[in-house]
Design a protein around this motif. Structure first.
Motif, PDB file in Angstrom:
ATOM      1  N   ASN A  84      20.223  13.306  48.631  1.00 40.12           N
ATOM      2  CA  ASN A  84      19.317  14.440  48.453  1.00 40.12           C
ATOM      3  C   ASN A  84      19.856  15.480  47.469  1.00 40.12           C
ATOM      4  O   ASN A  84      19.236  16.529  47.286  1.00 40.12           O
ATOM      5  CB  ASN A  84      19.041  15.116  49.802  1.00 40.12           C
ATOM      6  N   ASP A  85      20.997  15.212  46.844  1.00 37.36           N
ATOM      7  CA  ASP A  85      21.536  16.166  45.867  1.00 37.36           C
ATOM      8  C   ASP A  85      20.562  16.400  44.713  1.00 37.36           C
ATOM      9  O   ASP A  85      20.504  17.493  44.151  1.00 37.36           O
ATOM     10  CB  ASP A  85      22.867  15.661  45.308  1.00 37.36           C
ATOM     11  N   ALA A  86      19.834  15.371  44.346  1.00 36.32           N
ATOM     12  CA  ALA A  86      18.879  15.466  43.241  1.00 36.32           C
ATOM     13  C   ALA A  86      17.793  14.419  43.455  1.00 36.32           C
ATOM     14  O   ALA A  86      18.030  13.382  44.083  1.00 36.32           O
ATOM     15  CB  ALA A  86      19.568  15.242  41.898  1.00 36.32           C
ATOM     16  N   PRO A  87      16.588  14.651  42.954  1.00 38.61           N
ATOM     17  CA  PRO A  87      15.553  13.614  43.033  1.00 38.61           C
ATOM     18  C   PRO A  87      15.959  12.358  42.277  1.00 38.61           C
ATOM     19  O   PRO A  87      16.829  12.388  41.407  1.00 38.61           O
ATOM     20  CB  PRO A  87      14.342  14.296  42.372  1.00 38.61           C
ATOM     21  N   SER A  88      15.334  11.245  42.649  1.00 35.76           N
ATOM     22  CA  SER A  88      15.411   9.962  41.934  1.00 35.76           C
ATOM     23  C   SER A  88      16.663   9.138  42.201  1.00 35.76           C
ATOM     24  O   SER A  88      16.741   7.982  41.777  1.00 35.76           O
ATOM     25  CB  SER A  88      15.273  10.158  40.403  1.00 35.76           C
ATOM     26  N   LEU A  89      17.661   9.668  42.910  1.00 45.10           N
ATOM     27  CA  LEU A  89      18.929   8.957  43.056  1.00 45.10           C
ATOM     28  C   LEU A  89      18.774   7.628  43.794  1.00 45.10           C
ATOM     29  O   LEU A  89      19.463   6.649  43.474  1.00 45.10           O
ATOM     30  CB  LEU A  89      19.950   9.842  43.773  1.00 45.10           C
ATOM     31  N   LEU A  90      17.880   7.571  44.781  1.00 47.51           N
ATOM     32  CA  LEU A  90      17.680   6.317  45.507  1.00 47.51           C
ATOM     33  C   LEU A  90      16.622   5.439  44.857  1.00 47.51           C
ATOM     34  O   LEU A  90      16.709   4.209  44.936  1.00 47.51           O
ATOM     35  CB  LEU A  90      17.318   6.588  46.968  1.00 47.51           C
ATOM     36  N   TYR A  91      15.647   6.054  44.228  1.00 49.91           N
ATOM     37  CA  TYR A  91      14.703   5.227  43.469  1.00 49.91           C
ATOM     38  C   TYR A  91      15.470   4.404  42.434  1.00 49.91           C
ATOM     39  O   TYR A  91      15.256   3.196  42.298  1.00 49.91           O
ATOM     40  CB  TYR A  91      13.648   6.088  42.775  1.00 49.91           C
TER      41      TYR A  91
END
Length: 649
Positions: free
Chosen positions: A401-408
């Motif tokens: 959750n540190d930044a958007p898109s990291l798991l996508y």
């Protein structure tokens, strides 16, 4: 001699794959399921310009690796069946065995999707019975990245068996098992989830930056370096603590004893989670100590120690004697009886050993939850406590959750464009602080996945948040209710379905153990949305409200064969009503035909009605006769507690 050396060198190098070797993308392996009735993409890598031939189920396809070494073929649609063998030839040959053709479902979300079969109810019986060789399982390892990646290291398709199912997603398994019983086809389940994560991290950079308040997040994502962040977490914590302890010694040295030398212990104002006190990414065991002064008069009373919620495990001592403790119960208020004979006039020591292995640790409640109860008197325990770290678990990996898109980037992109039937999704808890915005971010994520997969509007089925935490005594606004409302609004997106879980949660655990009903309700939704079967797949959903004098008449969709109230008295619980003053009061309600009539002695001219509008509507009892629960709703659109909240709030 030179000839021997040459032979040895040839043998050594023959054990290492050459650059020219044809390879498949990591999502392809023995035991996989390929999607039936669909043009199926198969792709991989090879030496640039290398010719590749693929043979499968009577089809022979040819491709040529492009300048970057990538190749792809597309299999014509196939009927369900198998097992089959796939052969890929280039300068080398690959053979994949035991392949089935059926329906493939992606199972994604946060911890309630990640929750394994071994921790669900009736786990021993369920695991023992999990012999389903035509159900295949694929687990995507947890990873983060600020750029899209193609690899899925250390992951292979496996046959469903008692051994393989233990640590697999319970919701995913029960969904797939029940679905196979209905359609009698091979089922592939791709599990890709991560506990505690928000929808934004599962959304691509291109799509998240389309949303209001997220336009500038592209730079933040681009500048996020996994290794740099991890090292900074470690360095900052070492600096804050003055180094890390080498091994655990608190229990052996008996730090719970009142005469323990605490002259070098640090100070922390409680209650707080220690990350909020400047000790970010601290996972491990931390000891806390507090001296409380008691008078002789107070010692005649029955004593209770109240410490609020502790994340996640604790052991408590009073004057060196253990009085209680809990394991992994971060949502439970700690209330421990204290034998009066342990107490004395003057200073009394309270020592707490807290263990936390994931996310934030420490004391999570407000100050009024920390006190010593002596008869009717409450002695506050909030304030400055001494503390000492006994163990640090060295896990400084970046949090998704540190930044958007990291798991996508790391856990969805590598799967695309593997052929799928659809997606099941259980997530939302981590978005409750910005629940109203979820009505934008969640549909945006769905549209993102569909656009990138390029398989049209494939079915996307999701779980509405279960009931959780203590039931409220007074009607009031609630972030969890607002998140459920945003989920219900997402049903406006084409080919979506929602499994309501408002009746199967647990007040003291955010992870309900009953994952069987969750999986089954998702399966019912799939039968309608994905397979066009005429079944009752949803509980009652709010349709309209009509005001008749001092009463409100509520109509529903999805009543099935009729509304049902699970109550011997016949009254429907968890309704609230308000007039123009917007003050809600608990209301009475009863079923008349396929409608519910609602009224309140405190509201003469009703304007709005709410149903099950709380974190835990514990007296919930409205269903259709098929046994599916009604979804929470409200008829008003008044400002809520999460209006205007976004990612950094």
């Amino acid at each position: 001699m030179n000839k021997v050396i040459t032979i040895l060198i040839a043998i050594v190098f023959s054990n290492f794959p050459g650059k020219a070797d044809v390879k498949l993308a990591d999502v392809f392996s023995d035991n996989m399921v390929l999607q039936r009735n669909l043009h199926v993409n198969v792709w991989g890598s090879a030496e640039p310009g290398e010719k590749v031939m693929l043979s499968f189920n009577g089809q022979k396809l040819r491709a040529k690796a492009d300048k970057t070494g990538e190749w792809q073929v597309v299999l014509e649609p196939m009927k369900a069946g198998g097992p089959f063998i796939m052969i890929i030839k280039g300068k080398n040959e690959l053979v994949l065995k035991n392949i089935l053709i059926g329906d493939v479902w992606v199972c994604s979300g946060q911890s309630n999707m990640q929750w394994p079969v071994s921790k669900s109810i009736n786990a021993e019986e369920e695991i023992k019975a999990a012999n389903y060789p035509s159900i295949r399982l694929f687990d995507v390892p947890r990873s983060v990245s600020n750029v899209p990646v193609d690899s899925i290291p250390n992951a292979k398709w496996k046959e469903c068996s008692p051994e393989m199912i233990k640590n697999f997603s319970a919701v995913g398994y029960y969904f797939g098992r029940d679905l196979q019983k209905e359609i009698d086809l091979p089922i592939g389940l791709i599990h890709t989830s991560w506990g505690g994560t928000c929808a934004e991290t599962w959304t691509s950079r291109a799509f998240i930056t389309k949303l209001p308040k997220y336009e500038e997040f592209g730079e933040r994502i681009d500048n996020y370096d996994v290794n740099t962040v991890a090292q900074k977490y470690e360095d900052d914590l070492k600096k804050a603590l003055g180094g890390f302890p080498e091994k655990e010694v608190g229990m052996a040295e008996q730090w719970m004893k009142p005469d323990t030398d605490r002259s070098e212990w640090l100070s922390m104002t409680l209650p707080t989670l220690w990350e909020n006190a400047g000790y970010n990414r601290l996972n491990g065991r931390v000891w806390f100590s507090f001296d409380c002064s008691l008078t002789e008069l107070e010692l005649d009373s029955i004593a209770q120690l109240h410490l609020g919620q502790i994340h996640d495990s604790d052991i408590i001592w009073v004057n060196g004697v253990k009085v209680g403790g809990m394991n992994w119960a971060n949502e439970v208020e700690r209330v421990y009886p204290v034998p009066v004979q342990l107490l004395k006039t003057g200073q009394n020591n309270i020592t707490v050993r807290v263990e936390d292995k994931y996310y934030k640790g420490g004391f999570a409640s407000k100050a009024d939850k920390m006190f010593f109860q002596l008869g009717e008197k409450k002695i506050p325990l909030s304030g400055d406590w001494q503390f000492k770290v006994d163990t640090v678990i060295p896990d400084f990996n970046p949090f998704p959750n540190d930044a958007p898109s990291l798991l996508y980037n790391a856990m969805i992109h590598p799967l695309i464009p593997y052929g799928i039937k659809g997606v099941i999704w259980y997530q939302g808890e981590s978005n409750t602080p910005r629940a109203k915005e979820y009505a934008l971010t969640f549909p945006n994520m769905i549209n993102n996945w569909r656009a990138d997969w390029q398989q049209g509007d494939f079915p996307f089925l999701f779980v509405q948040l279960a009931n959780y935490q203590q039931a409220q005594k007074m009607a009031k606004d609630d972030a969890w209710a607002e998140l459920r409302e945003s989920q219900t609004k997402t049903l406006g997106v084409k080919n979506t379905g929602m499994a309501v879980a408002i009746d199967i949660g647990e007040a003291h655990d955010i992870h309900p153990k009953n994952k069987q009903d969750v999986g089954h309700r998702l399966m019912l939704s799939a039968l309608n949305v994905a397979y066009a079967k005429d079944v009752v797949y949803s509980g009652p959903l709010f349709k309209s409200m009509q005001i008749d004098g001092d009463k409100a008449i509520i109509s529903f969709d999805h009543v099935g064969s009729g509304l049902l109230v699970k109550s011997k008295h016949g009254y429907v619980n968890e309704f609230e009503m308000a007039g123009e003053d917007k003050q809600f009061h608990w209301a009475q309600a009863q079923i008349e035909g396929n409608k519910v009539i609602v009224w309140s002695d405190n509201v003469d001219q009703p304007v709005a009605v709410r149903f099950a509008w709380s974190r835990n509507p514990s007296k919930f009892n409205l269903y259709n006769k098929e046994g599916l629960p009604a979804s929470p709703f409200r008829t008003d659109d008044w400002e809520g507690v999460t209006d205007g909240k976004s990612f950094d709030d």
